[in-house]
Design an enzyme around this catalytic site. Structure first.
Site, short mmCIF file in Angstrom:
data_model
loop_
_atom_site.label_atom_id
_atom_site.label_comp_id
_atom_site.label_asym_id
_atom_site.label_seq_id
_atom_site.Cartn_x
_atom_site.Cartn_y
_atom_site.Cartn_z
N THR A 40 44.33 58.77 48.57
CA THR A 40 45.10 58.53 47.34
C THR A 40 45.17 59.79 46.49
OG1 THR A 40 44.45 56.20 47.32
CG2 THR A 40 45.25 57.12 45.25
N HIS A 43 47.76 62.00 47.86
CA HIS A 43 49.10 61.55 47.43
C HIS A 43 49.39 62.05 46.01
CE1 HIS A 43 50.33 58.99 50.75
NE2 HIS A 43 49.12 58.45 50.78
N HIS A 63 38.19 58.66 42.28
CA HIS A 63 37.55 57.34 42.18
C HIS A 63 36.42 57.13 43.19
CE1 HIS A 63 41.00 56.96 44.92
NE2 HIS A 63 40.22 56.15 45.61
N CYS A 93 40.36 41.90 34.88
CA CYS A 93 40.54 41.38 33.52
C CYS A 93 39.48 40.37 33.11
CB CYS A 93 41.94 40.78 33.38
SG CYS A 93 42.17 39.20 34.24
N CYS A 96 41.92 35.90 34.29
CA CYS A 96 42.95 35.26 35.11
C CYS A 96 42.31 34.22 36.03
CB CYS A 96 43.72 36.30 35.92
SG CYS A 96 42.76 37.06 37.27
N CYS A 99 39.95 35.75 38.75
CA CYS A 99 38.69 36.24 38.18
C CYS A 99 37.77 35.07 37.84
CB CYS A 99 38.95 37.08 36.93
SG CYS A 99 39.53 38.76 37.26
N CYS A 107 42.35 39.95 41.34
CA CYS A 107 42.83 39.94 39.95
C CYS A 107 44.23 40.53 39.86
CB CYS A 107 41.87 40.75 39.07
SG CYS A 107 42.46 40.99 37.37
N LEU A 262 45.36 46.90 56.26
CA LEU A 262 44.98 47.73 55.13
C LEU A 262 46.00 48.84 54.90
CD1 LEU A 262 42.60 48.32 53.03
CD2 LEU A 262 41.98 50.15 54.60
N TYR A 287 43.02 44.26 50.26
CA TYR A 287 43.16 45.13 49.09
C TYR A 287 41.77 45.36 48.51
CZ TYR A 287 44.61 46.79 44.46
OH TYR A 287 44.78 47.53 43.31
#
Length: 341
Positions: A40, A43, A63, A93, A96, A99, A107, A262, A287
């Protein structure tokens, strides 16, 4: 503090000086020891179409990391100054349906560290304490720094029963290679990985796959015959996002086979849906990591003897970050570690 940021809406990444992030009541502040460069991040460096639509500029990126807690918000329990931690990069969050139902990784309001909010390529990172994960003492910093992508591999590989099964992994990037190693470690029979990158296929061999197949030179069905396979693969792990790889996977799966996806293919990818329907294939989208079951499994897999060390091929001090990005962009590497100490 020193940080690597996406400063301009163009290819590149830049060393800069930014304020130390503020600590909230429910947060921990982590002094970063080591970080790893993710696909990532490449990218984002390349400033491709996805990055242009997703990444705010300017922003600290990254990350994948390991560090030490140096400050704790006043509402935080369960962590202490000095704890060695990595962290879940998906900030959720908490309110939701998913969660509240315990399916936090699904989420709908997920925010990504280093993607939607400031990341870990810095001397200090602040995240919610909920997202921090204590690293056992017998797991070295280098491995802990790649827990985020290792978690993608664990989540994907452990989606289905693997014991005694034949597994096809398409895509020998670092996550695909780690997923293949997990399959062998937990008891799969044949684990075959495909790619066209010889460097990465050689790396997969070091990680213990049954066969590493360069599909530009070898036919997968010939390899299956060589292994004595007569009924196709039981489990498929699609890690490449390459339409030809997924189409080959569908054609070589056994009836009733299970596929975890994936890799991110083009939105208009065409496949033979008859293969899915008449073979009764099961396809699951993956994910991130399950919070936090995947994290506990990661630690346990390493403690039970899974050796990921060959996947870390390069390490650089942070001031040589450009070398790290150059080698990652070349495709001639596994995981690349940047040392902030």
């Amino acid at each position: 503090m020193k940080a690597l940021s996406k400063l301009k809406a163009q290819p590149g990444i830049w060393m800069t000086d930014v304020p130390v992030p503020e600590l909230g009541h429910n947060d921990v502040m982590i002094k970063i020891r080591k970080t790893a460069i993710c696909g990532t991040d490449v990218h984002i460096y390349n400033w491709d179409e996805w990055s242009q639509k997703t990444i705010p500029v300017p922003m600290v990126v990254g990350h994948e990391y390991i560090g030490e807690i140096v400050a704790i918000g006043q509402e935080v329990k369960g962590f202490n100054i000095g704890d060695r931690v990595s962290g879940e990069g998906h900030i959720t969050c908490g309110h939701c349906r998913n969660c509240r139902g315990g399916r936090t990784h699904l989420c709908r309001n997920t925010i990504g560290v280093g993607v939607n909010r400031p990341g870990c390529f810095a001397e200090y990172l602040v995240i919610p304490a909920f997202n921090a994960f204590k690293i056992p003492d017998n797991i070295p910093d280098e491995l802990a720094a790649i827990f985020d992508p290792f978690g993608n591999a664990v989540h994907t590989a452990l989606s289905f029963d693997l014991v005694g099964e034949d597994v096809l992994v398409s895509g020998a990037g670092p996550i695909g290679i780690m997923a293949a190693a997990i399959c062998k470690h937990v008891g799969a029979r044949h684990v075959v990985i495909t790619d066209v990158n010889e460097y990465r296929l050689d790396l997969a061999k070091k990680m213990g796959v049954t066969r590493a197949v360069n599909v530009s030179k070898e036919n997968l069905t010939d390899v299956m015959k060589e292994l004595g396979m007569t009924e196709g693969f039981d489990v498929g792990l699609e890690m490449s996002g390459a339409p030809p790889a997924f189409r080959t996977m569908l054609s070589t799966m056994n009836h009733g086979g299970r596929i975890a996806l994936l890799g991110i293919p083009p939105s208009d990818m065409a496949i033979d849906w008859g293969q899915v329907i008449f073979k009764g294939l099961f396809i699951k989208g993956i994910y991130g990591r399950e919070m936090f079951e995947t994290w506990y499994k990661m630690a346990a897999l390493i403690q039970s003897g899974l050796d990921l060390s060959p996947i870390i091929t390069h390490q650089f001090p942070i001031d040589e970050f450009q070398k790290g990005f150059d080698i990652m962009r070349s495709g001639q590497s596994g995981k690349v570690i940047l040392d902030w100490q």
